[in-house]
Scaffold this active site. Structure first.
Site, PDB file in Angstrom:
ATOM      1  N   HIS A 163       0.836  -1.209   0.000  1.00  0.00           N
ATOM      2  CA  HIS A 163       0.000   0.000   0.000  1.00  0.00           C
ATOM      3  C   HIS A 163       0.866   1.252   0.000  1.00  0.00           C
ATOM      4  O   HIS A 163       0.642   2.199  -0.772  1.00  0.00           O
ATOM      5  CB  HIS A 163      -0.913  -0.025   1.221  1.00  0.00           C
ATOM      6  CG  HIS A 163      -1.552   1.291   1.522  1.00  0.00           C
ATOM      7  ND1 HIS A 163      -2.588   1.795   0.764  1.00  0.00           N
ATOM      8  CD2 HIS A 163      -1.274   2.220   2.452  1.00  0.00           C
ATOM      9  CE1 HIS A 163      -2.920   2.980   1.253  1.00  0.00           C
ATOM     10  NE2 HIS A 163      -2.155   3.252   2.265  1.00  0.00           N
ATOM     11  N   ARG A 173      -9.730   1.334 -14.633  1.00  0.00           N
ATOM     12  CA  ARG A 173     -10.431   0.437 -13.707  1.00  0.00           C
ATOM     13  C   ARG A 173     -11.868   0.927 -13.560  1.00  0.00           C
ATOM     14  O   ARG A 173     -12.106   2.033 -13.070  1.00  0.00           O
ATOM     15  CB  ARG A 173      -9.740   0.435 -12.345  1.00  0.00           C
ATOM     16  CG  ARG A 173      -8.229   0.168 -12.398  1.00  0.00           C
ATOM     17  CD  ARG A 173      -7.642   0.251 -11.001  1.00  0.00           C
ATOM     18  NE  ARG A 173      -6.205   0.132 -10.984  1.00  0.00           N
ATOM     19  CZ  ARG A 173      -5.370   1.161 -11.019  1.00  0.00           C
ATOM     20  NH1 ARG A 173      -5.846   2.396 -11.059  1.00  0.00           N
ATOM     21  NH2 ARG A 173      -4.069   0.968 -10.995  1.00  0.00           N
ATOM     22  N   CYS A 195       0.437  -3.388 -17.450  1.00  0.00           N
ATOM     23  CA  CYS A 195      -0.320  -2.385 -16.697  1.00  0.00           C
ATOM     24  C   CYS A 195      -0.230  -2.592 -15.187  1.00  0.00           C
ATOM     25  O   CYS A 195      -0.930  -1.925 -14.436  1.00  0.00           O
ATOM     26  CB  CYS A 195      -1.780  -2.357 -17.132  1.00  0.00           C
ATOM     27  SG  CYS A 195      -2.689  -3.869 -16.776  1.00  0.00           S
TER      28      CYS A 195
END
Length: 557
Positions: free
Chosen positions: A185, A287, A488
């Site tokens: 993260h 997305r 990607c």
């Protein structure tokens, strides 16, 4: 005495300054019984939880992007009814609000960790939420990013989403964490915000407050007790990098002129303007989950069409690759796949989930086709490509491409995220008109290490030769069949790894927009033959660390 502490660098940045460490967590609340009535304790806790949840949401709104998604998830977790019941049970036993929250959150965390997968990883976020609620109940500041009153290098075990969301980039010179990997993260948000970061520096825990260090992401090291000459060199490198970022933007290419289109990964149309300003030549991964995750029911065709049209208009004349809804595993949706699964990462996710609820897929394809037709008719259309997530078999590729063509999607392809599709790339390309490799999931499935689980973060490194070999398979199949192969995943944002990926056959790279400048500048240093030689050196290694070092050595020769 000067020393180099090794970790994983994020990008090519370098910065130096005094260390400021994250504050230690609040101690466990006292176990003495409450002196207040139970109803009063319950009221205190509910007010504190609600206040923390609203604060997290507000931070998310200010931060935007990936940080907003994480913080909104934390806010929902704070107000989870099951967690509230756990707290109430302890309050009914006469415990203080602080102690009840401490115990209930710890119990709930243990339950989530037992489930594993996405929920297991999110369990760690509960610690941050609990600390914030307890701090509010105690009337003290929640532990978080320090404020020494001057620019600093932030050192932490890891950073909670709420801390990274609103970092003051005028004060935080660099991030150094003792845990985490290249797809953690913290690493993802560092790329998104363009922060110099070195993660997974085990010895960072011993860095004292106030000591001057150099955080060198390009080398993947933290230099302690640097000399005056080293500080000067670091400052000069930072200045040169800033100047390069301000230079006129050109299309992505190698030194010999070989074109390598550099595209942007986006989560909402709102990020389009920044991506264009930073030189994105199009979108390599859009997305679509943002339309679905914030709703208890699927968005309408009209709602979807409006968002897609905004995106296509923003990139008029350029390539825009849209990923069909990738739900399941870390993104469960109640209207799509809410059944409990023991291991959701290996369950009904991606295209599998869409096939089980085909009406949602058909509506999405309808909205995309209508947005494409609408923007083209208005003279501001883009080159729309649509791909299916988590394709594992040739039959799945054939199914999706046929269905997409049924809705007049001109270019339909697949995500390569599991080893089976990489190994069957030749046959998949018989139907798929392009492939895009999602390196985050491909690494996860190749090394059997949940990419969201901190305990196995060390395995989650796309430099591993096993992952690189699978990418080579897809690149070679693309070359044989004349099909484009994009990247990607987060790997494309690593400048030296980007060179390796091109050497393995990637024809385009897509990344967080803030990574474009570094990747563009690095590609210009090497020819296609150079890239192939550097890739071969990495492939010959036995692990991720040695592959990284082999590539660096080959690039310098």
């Amino acid at each position: 005495m000067m020393a180099q502490l090794r970790g994983v660098g994020i990008g090519l940045g370098v910065a130096h300054g005094p260390v400021a460490r994250m504050a230690e967590p609040l101690p466990a609340p006292d176990e003495a019984p409450s002196a207040l009535p139970v109803d009063e304790e319950k009221s205190r806790v509910r007010e504190a939880v609600a206040a923390v949840a609203r604060e997290l949401e507000e931070r998310g709104e200010q931060a935007g992007g990936a940080a907003q998604e994480v913080l909104e998830a934390q806010a929902m977790m704070a107000e989870d009814p099951t967690l509230e019941d756990e707290v109430d049970q302890r309050l009914d036993e006469g415990k203080t609000g602080e102690r009840a929250v401490f115990e209930a959150f710890a119990s709930f965390r243990a339950q989530l960790e037992a489930v594993g997968g996405y929920l297991g990883e999110r369990a760690a976020d509960l610690d941050d939420v609990a600390q914030r609620v307890i701090a509010r109940l105690q009337g003290v500041a929640a532990p978080g990013v320090p404020d020494p009153g001057h620019p600093f290098v932030l050192v932490a075990k890891d950073l909670a989403p709420a801390d990274t969301a609103l970092l003051n980039l005028e004060q935080v010179l660099a991030l150094v964490t003792s845990e985490g990997g290249p797809t953690s993260h913290t690493a993802i948000l560092a790329r998104e915000k363009g922060i110099v970061a070195v993660v997974g520096v085990a010895a960072a825990a011993d860095l004292p407050d106030g000591d001057t260090v150099i955080a060198d992401a390009a080398a993947g090291v933290v230099v302690t007790e640097p000399t005056a000459d080293e500080l000067t060199r670091a400052a000069n490198r930072a200045s040169a990098r800033a100047a390069a970022a301000d230079a006129p933007i050109t299309d992505g290419a190698l030194k010999d002129g070989t074109a390598v289109p550099l595209l942007a990964n986006l989560g909402t149309p709102a990020g389009a303007a920044e991506a264009v300003a930073l030189g994105a030549e199009g979108v390599g991964l859009f997305r679509t989950e943002f339309l679905f995750l914030s709703s208890s029911s699927a968005p309408t065709i009209e709602q979807q069409r409006e968002s897609y049209a905004q995106l296509l208009t923003a990139f008029a004349g350029k390539k825009v690759v849209v990923r069909a809804l990738d739900a399941g595993a870390d993104k469960p949706l109640p209207f799509l796949n809410d059944a409990h699964e023991e291991n959701p990462a290996l369950g009904l996710r991606g295209l599998r989930a869409l096939r089980a609820s085909e009406d949602i897929l058909r509506e999405q394809l309808t909205a995309l086709a209508e947005a494409d037709a609408q923007t083209r008719a208005a003279g501001n259309g883009a080159d729309l490509w649509v791909m299916a997530p988590m394709v594992a078999t040739v039959e799945e590729s054939e199914y999706f491409v046929a269905l997409a063509h049924e809705y007049d999607i001109r270019t339909a392809g697949v995500m390569v995220e599991v080893p089976s599709s990489a190994l069957m790339a030749d046959q998949i390309f018989a139907s798929a008109e392009f492939a895009s490799i999602g390196t985050n999931d491909l690494t996860q499935y190749t090394l059997a290490a949940d990419r969201l689980l901190g305990s196995v973060a060390g395995y989650q490194d796309p430099w591993h030769p096993a992952v690189l070999r699978l990418i080579r398979e897809v690149g070679a199949a693309g070359a044989r069949t004349g099909r484009p192969v994009g990247i990607c995943g987060e790997a494309a944002a690593d400048p030296m790894l980007a060179v390796v990926l091109v050497g393995l056959g990637a024809t385009s790279l897509s990344m967080a927009p803030t990574a474009l400048a570094d990747v563009r500048a690095t590609l210009l240093q090497y020819s296609l033959d150079d890239a192939k030689a550097i890739a071969e050196a990495a492939l010959a290694a036995t692990d991720a660390a040695s592959a990284r070092e082999a590539a660096r050595a080959a690039s310098a020769s």
